[in-house]
Design a protein around this motif. Sequence first.
Motif, PDB file in Angstrom:
ATOM      1  N   ALA A   1     -17.128  -6.103  -3.159  1.00 36.63           N
ATOM      2  CA  ALA A   1     -17.811  -4.856  -3.512  1.00 36.63           C
ATOM      3  C   ALA A   1     -18.939  -4.547  -2.525  1.00 36.63           C
ATOM      4  O   ALA A   1     -19.108  -3.395  -2.095  1.00 36.63           O
ATOM      5  CB  ALA A   1     -18.366  -4.963  -4.934  1.00 36.63           C
ATOM      6  N   LEU A   2     -19.709  -5.574  -2.142  1.00 38.60           N
ATOM      7  CA  LEU A   2     -20.780  -5.386  -1.161  1.00 38.60           C
ATOM      8  C   LEU A   2     -20.214  -4.942   0.180  1.00 38.60           C
ATOM      9  O   LEU A   2     -20.802  -4.100   0.869  1.00 38.60           O
ATOM     10  CB  LEU A   2     -21.570  -6.688  -0.993  1.00 38.60           C
ATOM     11  N   ARG A   3     -19.082  -5.511   0.529  1.00 43.12           N
ATOM     12  CA  ARG A   3     -18.431  -5.141   1.791  1.00 43.12           C
ATOM     13  C   ARG A   3     -18.193  -3.638   1.850  1.00 43.12           C
ATOM     14  O   ARG A   3     -18.531  -2.981   2.845  1.00 43.12           O
ATOM     15  CB  ARG A   3     -17.105  -5.890   1.919  1.00 43.12           C
ATOM     16  N   PHE A   4     -17.622  -3.081   0.808  1.00 42.66           N
ATOM     17  CA  PHE A   4     -17.253  -1.677   0.849  1.00 42.66           C
ATOM     18  C   PHE A   4     -18.406  -0.741   0.502  1.00 42.66           C
ATOM     19  O   PHE A   4     -18.368   0.442   0.837  1.00 42.66           O
ATOM     20  CB  PHE A   4     -16.029  -1.440  -0.032  1.00 42.66           C
ATOM     21  N   PHE A   5     -19.450  -1.269  -0.147  1.00 44.08           N
ATOM     22  CA  PHE A   5     -20.653  -0.464  -0.357  1.00 44.08           C
ATOM     23  C   PHE A   5     -21.288  -0.145   0.994  1.00 44.08           C
ATOM     24  O   PHE A   5     -21.603   1.022   1.291  1.00 44.08           O
ATOM     25  CB  PHE A   5     -21.659  -1.199  -1.237  1.00 44.08           C
TER      26      PHE A   5
END
Length: 316
Positions: A37-41
Amino acid sequence: MTPLYTVLAVLVTFIWGVNFTFIAWGLDSFPPLMLTALRFFFTAIPLVFFLKPPKFNRTLFIYAIGTFVMQYAFVFTAMHLGASAGLTALLLQIQIFITVLLAYVMLGEAVNRMQIIGMIVGVLGLGVIALNLGGDMPLAGFVCILIAAIGWSFGNIASKQASAQATLKSAQQESSASITSPTTGKNKASALSALALVVWGGLIACVILTLSSLIFETDAWQLATFTEASLKSWLSLGFIVYISTLIGFGLWAHLLSQNAASKVMPFALLVPVFGMTTSVLLTGEVVTWWKMLAMILILSGLLLANMKLKKKPRLV
């Protein structure tokens, strides 16, 4: 494929190969769904405020869910369960064969005899890994990677369709509004549409993955998770976001929009070679005879798949 596209394809596969080691380092501090999730945020923010969104339709959602949500949620989970970086890179490449098959069935793209032979040799390499499950690759991890490969394959087809449509429309608009040459306009439009596809697809993935992490990783969502994360994990996240995702997937989407999937996809067979090599050098993964055999078969499959058939001259 032109020499430039060939170089770009090799560059992307190198980035993605190294990326598996960075994923392993990122998982030292973050659980798999949260890290995804952090990657795509960070992939989406702040670029979504500067890039015109692609048309929001079924193709975009299939791309986001297949390429980003399914692929990386299950890859990160597989590595969290104990799958090594090198073997994960190897096994994930089953998506190549699924993609070419889907391109043949759904898009009508031709596949020649040498490509089929190359694919068969590559599958033999993946089979060697499958016969040696355990240790570096638990069964649960193997199943997760298989699901990830299926998701990526559908995402590749959606990427090609979405990028081709957006490129055609943007190129037509630019050609009528400027003095740019047709070729330059087409390439510029393709690059921008590919980047927009990754960024806006990443935003969709971020929402889905964040909700999933909040449900399945509730305990991890506390301030300590972020403040106590190691510098190596944060730097790894940076590489995963800006190098692997924005640059890697942007270039890959561009390549798929300009070339037949059966020409581009075999280059992904280099990912496990780069992935295994960097995992051995940077994480100390043990090299065994069957891992080497698998890499040799996979590389041979790539060479065969990209070998041009020469027509025999007719005798008069």
